[in-house]
Scaffold this motif. Sequence first.
Motif, mmCIF file in Angstrom:
data_model
loop_
_atom_site.group_PDB
_atom_site.id
_atom_site.type_symbol
_atom_site.label_atom_id
_atom_site.label_comp_id
_atom_site.label_asym_id
_atom_site.label_seq_id
_atom_site.Cartn_x
_atom_site.Cartn_y
_atom_site.Cartn_z
ATOM 1 N N HIS A 94 2.019 -3.565 -11.156
ATOM 2 C CA HIS A 94 1.206 -4.734 -10.797
ATOM 3 C C HIS A 94 1.168 -4.922 -9.281
ATOM 4 N N ALA A 95 2.316 -4.716 -8.630
ATOM 5 C CA ALA A 95 2.364 -4.891 -7.179
ATOM 6 C C ALA A 95 1.537 -3.839 -6.451
ATOM 7 N N ALA A 96 1.471 -2.637 -7.000
ATOM 8 C CA ALA A 96 0.695 -1.576 -6.354
ATOM 9 C C ALA A 96 -0.792 -1.887 -6.328
ATOM 10 N N GLN A 97 -1.252 -2.703 -7.281
ATOM 11 C CA GLN A 97 -2.668 -3.055 -7.350
ATOM 12 C C GLN A 97 -2.941 -4.484 -6.884
ATOM 13 N N ASN A 98 -1.944 -5.134 -6.308
ATOM 14 C CA ASN A 98 -2.071 -6.535 -5.906
ATOM 15 C C ASN A 98 -2.617 -6.608 -4.481
ATOM 16 N N ASP A 99 -3.819 -7.132 -4.341
ATOM 17 C CA ASP A 99 -4.442 -7.243 -3.018
ATOM 18 C C ASP A 99 -3.824 -8.342 -2.168
ATOM 19 N N ARG A 100 -3.090 -9.263 -2.803
ATOM 20 C CA ARG A 100 -2.507 -10.370 -2.043
ATOM 21 C C ARG A 100 -1.258 -9.959 -1.278
ATOM 22 N N LEU A 101 -0.643 -8.847 -1.632
ATOM 23 C CA LEU A 101 0.568 -8.400 -0.954
ATOM 24 C C LEU A 101 0.213 -7.647 0.319
ATOM 25 N N PRO A 102 1.058 -7.716 1.319
ATOM 26 C CA PRO A 102 0.840 -6.910 2.529
ATOM 27 C C PRO A 102 0.923 -5.413 2.198
ATOM 28 N N LEU A 103 0.218 -4.607 2.999
ATOM 29 C CA LEU A 103 0.189 -3.170 2.743
ATOM 30 C C LEU A 103 1.578 -2.556 2.865
ATOM 31 N N ARG A 104 2.358 -3.045 3.789
ATOM 32 C CA ARG A 104 3.703 -2.507 3.958
ATOM 33 C C ARG A 104 4.553 -2.735 2.705
ATOM 34 N N THR A 105 4.407 -3.884 2.080
ATOM 35 C CA THR A 105 5.162 -4.171 0.857
ATOM 36 C C THR A 105 4.726 -3.251 -0.267
ATOM 37 N N VAL A 106 3.433 -3.003 -0.370
ATOM 38 C CA VAL A 106 2.935 -2.108 -1.420
ATOM 39 C C VAL A 106 3.511 -0.712 -1.247
ATOM 40 N N VAL A 107 3.548 -0.224 -0.007
ATOM 41 C CA VAL A 107 4.103 1.113 0.252
ATOM 42 C C VAL A 107 5.588 1.150 -0.104
ATOM 43 N N GLN A 108 6.314 0.103 0.232
ATOM 44 C CA GLN A 108 7.730 0.053 -0.114
ATOM 45 C C GLN A 108 7.944 0.070 -1.623
ATOM 46 N N VAL A 109 7.104 -0.646 -2.340
ATOM 47 C CA VAL A 109 7.222 -0.678 -3.802
ATOM 48 C C VAL A 109 6.968 0.705 -4.386
ATOM 49 N N LEU A 110 5.924 1.373 -3.894
ATOM 50 C CA LEU A 110 5.604 2.710 -4.407
ATOM 51 C C LEU A 110 6.704 3.707 -4.053
ATOM 52 N N TYR A 111 7.239 3.592 -2.866
ATOM 53 C CA TYR A 111 8.291 4.512 -2.463
ATOM 54 C C TYR A 111 9.553 4.313 -3.308
ATOM 55 N N SER A 112 9.928 3.066 -3.536
ATOM 56 C CA SER A 112 11.124 2.806 -4.345
ATOM 57 C C SER A 112 10.932 3.257 -5.783
ATOM 58 N N GLU A 113 9.734 3.086 -6.316
ATOM 59 C CA GLU A 113 9.487 3.533 -7.687
ATOM 60 C C GLU A 113 9.522 5.053 -7.774
#
Length: 622
Positions: A486-505
């Motif tokens: 959900h976070a990877a597709q969330n436009d409300r999150l900053p791009l840096r947070t999305v990258v961190q989520v994808l990297y941790s996953e």
Amino acid sequence: MKKSLQMVLPRSPGGSDADGTDHQAYDQSIIIPNKLITTDDRFERRELSWFATSQIPTDLAIQVQEVIFNVHKYPLVAKCGYIGQLELQPSISNFGHDLKLENFPGGPETFEIILKFCYGLTVDLNPNNIAALRCASEYLEMTEEFEDGNLIAKTEAFLTFVVLASWKDTITVLKSCQTLSPWAENLQIVRRCCDSITYKASRENTSTGDVVSEESWWFNDVATLRINHFMRIMTAIRAKGTKAEIIGKCIMNYADKWLPDMDEELEGLRGYGFGKSELQFSILRRKEEESSAQNKEQRTIIENLVSILPSQHEAISCKFLLQMLKTAMVYSASPALISDLEKKIGMMLEDANVNDLLIPNYKNEDQGIMVNSPEQRTMHDIDVVQRILDYFLMHEQQQQQIMGKTNVSKLLDNYLAEIARDPNLSITKFQVLAESLPENARSCDDGLYRAIDIYFKTHPSLSEHDRKRLCKIMNSEKLSFDACMHAAQNDRLPLRTVVQVLYSEQAKMRMAMQGEEPLTRGDNSEQEEHQPSTNTEIKNLKSELENVKTKMSELQNDYSDLQQEYEKIRNKHKNASGWSLNWRKIKNSFHVKEESDDTGDGQHRSNPVRFRISFRRRRSVS
């Protein structure tokens, strides 16, 4: 003059009432022989006055409150020592009446019964009037000195042998003593009734043993008493060693009867914004319009109940304490009492519910006038919950417990999700409350991510800096797979947070793939030692593993796409810097050409050399 008097006692259809379980109402009468009723036949009321109708004219007017009784002196002087002493005075008329009885216990109704007794008429003694008659007879000094079997002796005998032997009659008499202070206290009527109730209730608790799940039969009867009498009974019951669970249930039952139900009263305050403030303002104004005496009575009840709350956690529920806190805030209880309730709630916060923590904002420092600050117009009182959480953390630190923090972390995340819908909630309060728990308290950050996402939805005008500020609270490594997707597709999150989520996953997937072989071996050894796994379970595990591989490949593709986009953006910046450098070179070349046109031939030959040298130097530097 002596009179033969007969006490007629009741007969219970169900047996004796000595055990305190018979709740029938009886009529008791004092019978006086008819031959003695020679002075008066009856009393007659005319507007606010009573007249003794007989052939002999009345010679005494007695005023009790607003009612005037026109009677004969002799029957009253013969039995009332107080009136007999006044008879020696030459004149006792100050307001056009012979006598005025100030602060007479029981009022005109009780004095009318005493007049009937003095005139020899039939008098009914019952639990409703016995306390008032006992106090009034003491007021008039109707002792045995004037006549054997006077009213004091008869009321005392009725109280001792009839009333105190019955549970229901004792409750009735104690309720009637509320308006007879201080006479009922001085004559020990209240003490004797409280002792009788305490004895019967304690005997019931002893007979029931450990069974406290069901409500005791005496709870509802005790709940009908005023707070001062209830406090005396509960203090005496506790002194007899009654279990804390029974004390707590009785207190909660009393509060349900005497304190308003806050959940129903504040129904409709679930919205947010200015409409909420208007509703809140109307509630505060309605509380002001209530009588000050009623508000004072409610505060007195709250203060007394809090003072006798058992210290054991299992005796009182956290929900009840939160309801008491809301009520105390509505009726402007003392800060010390509110702080005491907050500490009690903090010590058992893990048992709380999210809906119970949603405490409306009762700030009425300016007599209910709502201030213009947005933080003061928040729907819920965040500061109270913050203090409760601080007390909980202090208690947990002293006890060195971890399980409570895990439960409270889920509770706090759900609470944050509720208050995040408030448009007036500042980011600072939200962040401070979210960071209150230590980092190891949350085993999963899905609830925190949900609360942050709801806050972003409610506050779409947040800057990028504020969004990054909130996202730092969340640990992307503690997010579940669904939350990561959900976070990877969330436009409300900053791009840096999305990258961190994808990297941790991706890192978690890689670790899962590396740990596949050891995990299988451990399962095989466990199968050999304990019980064999079925083929269906093995197939399910394989299918789940395939799904994990598929999702991991999708995440890798997404990650590679993000890297390509990043490289494109970086290349654009490089092209822009190279174009500006070429433009400076072209500009410098035109400047050299202009200088060569202005100089002579010798200079014209040497300039190309200088131009080449300078061009080479600039080229080498670039």
